[in-house]
Design a protein around this motif. Sequence first.
Motif, PDB file in Angstrom:
ATOM      1  N   ALA A 172       9.143   3.876   9.052  1.00  0.00           N
ATOM      2  CA  ALA A 172       8.739   4.094  10.447  1.00  0.00           C
ATOM      3  C   ALA A 172       7.235   4.337  10.534  1.00  0.00           C
ATOM      4  N   ASP A 173       6.686   5.100   9.578  1.00  0.00           N
ATOM      5  CA  ASP A 173       5.240   5.331   9.547  1.00  0.00           C
ATOM      6  C   ASP A 173       4.493   4.011   9.361  1.00  0.00           C
ATOM      7  N   ALA A 174       4.997   3.180   8.460  1.00  0.00           N
ATOM      8  CA  ALA A 174       4.363   1.890   8.196  1.00  0.00           C
ATOM      9  C   ALA A 174       4.430   1.005   9.433  1.00  0.00           C
ATOM     10  N   GLU A 175       5.557   1.030  10.139  1.00  0.00           N
ATOM     11  CA  GLU A 175       5.695   0.249  11.367  1.00  0.00           C
ATOM     12  C   GLU A 175       4.715   0.742  12.429  1.00  0.00           C
ATOM     13  N   GLU A 176       4.554   2.056  12.529  1.00  0.00           N
ATOM     14  CA  GLU A 176       3.618   2.612  13.499  1.00  0.00           C
ATOM     15  C   GLU A 176       2.190   2.171  13.178  1.00  0.00           C
ATOM     16  N   LEU A 211       4.896   7.723   2.788  1.00  0.00           N
ATOM     17  CA  LEU A 211       5.055   7.175   4.127  1.00  0.00           C
ATOM     18  C   LEU A 211       6.445   6.571   4.265  1.00  0.00           C
ATOM     19  N   THR A 212       7.041   6.799   5.403  1.00  0.00           N
ATOM     20  CA  THR A 212       8.340   6.193   5.664  1.00  0.00           C
ATOM     21  C   THR A 212       8.135   4.793   6.227  1.00  0.00           C
ATOM     22  N   LEU A 221       0.809  -1.217   0.000  1.00  0.00           N
ATOM     23  CA  LEU A 221       0.000   0.000   0.000  1.00  0.00           C
ATOM     24  C   LEU A 221       0.844   1.269   0.000  1.00  0.00           C
ATOM     25  N   THR A 222       2.040   1.170   0.565  1.00  0.00           N
ATOM     26  CA  THR A 222       2.868   2.368   0.698  1.00  0.00           C
ATOM     27  C   THR A 222       3.999   2.435  -0.316  1.00  0.00           C
TER      28      THR A 222
END
Length: 74
Positions: free
Chosen positions: A52-56, A49-50, A43-44
């Motif tokens: 880190a954003d995906a992990e969050e 999105l970084t 999706l990203t």
Amino acid sequence: MVTVDVDRDLKQRMDEQPDADWDEVVQQAIRERLEKLELLEELTEETELTEADAEELASKMDEIARERIEAESP
């Protein structure tokens, strides 16, 4: 083969559930996490999105799923 370390409290709680197949539980949890991460990755791919954003986002999804499971458990 993977070895998983758990704290004493968790180990004690696991020991209180002798019928549970903990190997299967861990495998299923890993499968589900990988599916979420792969979906987020897909999706990203073309977004800003970084990682880190995906992990969050994945962590929030895990928390929501955990809350649902706890709410549905007797």
